[in-house]
Write an enzyme that holds these catalytic residues in place. Structure first.
Site, short mmCIF file in Angstrom:
data_model
loop_
_atom_site.label_atom_id
_atom_site.label_comp_id
_atom_site.label_asym_id
_atom_site.label_seq_id
_atom_site.Cartn_x
_atom_site.Cartn_y
_atom_site.Cartn_z
N ASP A 183 -17.77 9.65 -1.70
CA ASP A 183 -16.51 9.68 -0.94
C ASP A 183 -15.77 11.00 -1.05
O ASP A 183 -15.02 11.37 -0.15
CB ASP A 183 -15.56 8.57 -1.42
N ASN A 206 -19.17 6.35 4.79
CA ASN A 206 -18.30 5.18 4.97
C ASN A 206 -17.02 5.36 4.15
O ASN A 206 -16.51 4.41 3.55
CB ASN A 206 -19.04 3.90 4.56
N ASP A 248 -8.39 -3.80 -3.82
CA ASP A 248 -9.68 -3.27 -4.29
C ASP A 248 -10.11 -3.93 -5.60
O ASP A 248 -11.28 -3.79 -6.00
CB ASP A 248 -9.61 -1.75 -4.51
N GLU A 273 -15.62 -1.72 3.25
CA GLU A 273 -17.03 -1.34 3.29
C GLU A 273 -17.87 -2.45 3.91
O GLU A 273 -18.92 -2.22 4.51
CB GLU A 273 -17.53 -1.03 1.88
N HIS A 278 -19.95 -0.66 -2.88
CA HIS A 278 -19.90 -0.34 -4.32
C HIS A 278 -19.17 -1.42 -5.12
O HIS A 278 -19.56 -1.74 -6.24
CB HIS A 278 -19.24 1.03 -4.51
N ARG A 279 -18.11 -1.98 -4.54
CA ARG A 279 -17.32 -2.96 -5.31
C ARG A 279 -18.03 -4.32 -5.41
O ARG A 279 -17.75 -5.08 -6.34
CB ARG A 279 -15.91 -3.10 -4.75
N LYS A 289 -20.78 5.59 -4.09
CA LYS A 289 -19.63 5.87 -3.21
C LYS A 289 -18.44 6.35 -4.03
O LYS A 289 -17.72 7.26 -3.63
CB LYS A 289 -19.26 4.61 -2.42
#
Ligand SMILES: O=C(O)C1=C[C@@H](OP(=O)(O)O)[C@@H](O)[C@H](O)C1
Ligand SMILES: C=C(OP(=O)(O)O)C(=O)O
Length: 447
Positions: free
Chosen positions: A51, A95, A317, A345, A388-389, A414
């Site tokens: 990112d 992204n 998040d 995402e 990623h999360r 990311k």
């Protein structure tokens, strides 16, 4: 490249101290603001991940000189005083929502054409409200496919273009549109007034934007409820600026303490951090954990967990982290007011519910939230949807249950390329961060 990662359950409580890498949100704001400043800024604690790499590459293409040292976690940015040297550029933002949204407004200061695009999912993430607001300020911006109001975006302002005035900006899908306009506004030709139309999600990120603008010498007038903002023309002044560790990334380690009944200290974050996501610790406190705030660290001690009914609009998040922790509570957990998670995402509400169910955990999906029932996770291959999360939060299930295998673990690049190694080392207690080693200190340290 490893296609999947089997998580090994811990033998007992996880204990240790960790300093996650730099904040993605602060790094990308610092890069944009430093690029707009008069003079050369020095940034430390910088995050190097996909990112921020797409942001760095884009600034380079726009003609802004940035020297970086990823091992040391530093950048030197030669600010251009609010002008864009390159008269055309094609920017590829993968992204990264912050990157495409912040750079769209930055490009509006240039003399186009500039094209901003990203991966397939990026072409489904909204940007139309930002495009409309920029046009109302006098820019010339379009989504290539006007029926979707999503990227690719084309910015092509005429040379006699003047920016300024009062505009409405919607804040119900993403706060990033407002943050983007705020950071660009001081470089407009005339004063800018931004009026938030309807609900504003993710408010702490807007406060972060204003605080960072202030740190670089720019003031914004606004009422306490963040409903409108006045920004007269001003110049950012180059700074030496240190970036906090990432508070969203910290949530996984604090979550590890919670699910294993351990004790984890996150170094470099405190109650008065710029990032609202530090309040994830308070959410864990509501679930029964013990939380100690120090001047520059926070410690979570895991205790028997209870379910909670919680509004996570401001810190969405970390909602995926809380959802996985909730599996180990003594009663159901309801996460509310997070409809904006569907535009990230992946559709994160749908993804979390699907993957919890895949692991044998009962979960319910609402339009703007989800409910998680306690249970014992069963062996499962967890799909991560290039998010990623998803990968990082579902690793917490594997600390307590056998057979949790995370597919495409590389998607953490990311925001956190070394996540699985750091988690492993925290759990094993095998890595001791050498604080005299600048690279380790700025990127991560675990002890
Ligand atoms: O401004 C920022 O740095 C961010 C704002 C939030 O997005 P939304 O405002 O779209 O909720 C957050 O999810 C994202 O990771 C970073
Ligand atoms: C939503 C996220 O990122 P972005 O919107 O910047 O792509 C995130 O990092 O969780």
């Amino acid at each position: 490249m490893i296609e999947s990662r089997l998580i090994t359950p811990t033998n007992g409580p996880v204990s240790g101290t960790i300093r996650p890498p730099g904040s993605k949100s602060i790094t990308n704001r610092a890069l944009i603001i430093a690029a707009m400043a008069n003079g050369t800024s020095s940034l430390t604690g910088v995050l190097f991940s996909k990112d921020t790499e797409v942001m760095l590459e884009s600034l380079h293409r726009l003609g802004i000189a940035v020297q970086h040292d990823s091992a040391a976690g530093t950048c030197r940015v030669e600010g251009c005083g609010g002008t864009i040297p390159a008269e055309k550029a094609e920017l590829w933002l993968e992204n990264s929502g912050t990157s495409i949204r912040f750079l769209t407004s930055l490009c509006a200061l240039g003399r186009g054409p500039y094209e901003l695009d990203g991966v397939e999912r990026m072409r489904e993430r909204p940007i139309g409200d930002l495009v409309s607001a920029l046009n109302a300020l006098g820019a010339n911006v379009q989504c290539r496919d006007q029926s979707t109001q999503c990227p690719p975006v084309i910015v092509d302002s005429a040379s006699d273009n003047r920016l300024g005035g009062a505009v409405d900006i919607a804040g119900n899908l993403s706060s990033q549109f407002l943050s983007s306009l705020l950071m660009m506004a001081p470089a407009a030709d005339a004063p800018v007034t931004l009026n938030v139309e309807g609900e504003l999600v993710s408010k702490p990120y807007v406060t972060m934007t204003i605080q960072m603008m202030k740190a670089f010498g720019v003031t914004v007038s606004h009422p306490d409820d963040l409903s409108s903002f006045q920004i007269p023309p001003q110049k950012y002044v180059a700074q030496q600026y240190d970036i906090e560790p990432d508070a969203s990334a910290a949530s996984y380690f604090l979550g590890a303490a919670a699910v294993t009944g351990g004790r984890v200290t996150v170094d470099g974050l405190s109650k008065n951090a710029l990032q609202g996501d530090v309040e994830f610790a308070t959410a864990l406190e509501r679930m029964g954990c013990e939380v100690t705030w120090n001047a520059s660290s926070v410690t979570v001690t895991g205790k028997p967990l209870c379910g909670v009914d919680i509004d996570m609009n401001a810190i969405s998040d970390t909602a995926q982290t809380l959802a996985t922790v909730a599996c180990f509570a003594d009663s159901p957990t309801t996460i509310r007011n997070v409809g904006h998670m569907r535009h990230k995402e992946t559709d994160r509400i749908a993804a979390v519910v699907t993957e919890l169910r895949r692991a044998g955990i009962q979960a319910e999906e609402f339009d703007d939230g989800l409910k998680i029932f306690p249970g014992v996770p069963q062996p499962a291959e967890i799909h991560t949807y290039d998010d990623h999360r998803m990968a990082m939060s579902f690793s917490l299930l594997g600390l307590r249950a056998k057979g949790i295998c995370i597919l495409d673990p590389g998607c953490t690049s990311k925001t956190y390329p070394n996540y699985f190694d750091d988690l492993q080392q925290l759990c094993d207690g095998t890595l001791s961060g050498d604080s005299s080693d600048q690279a380790a200190a700025s990127q991560r340290s675990v002890s």
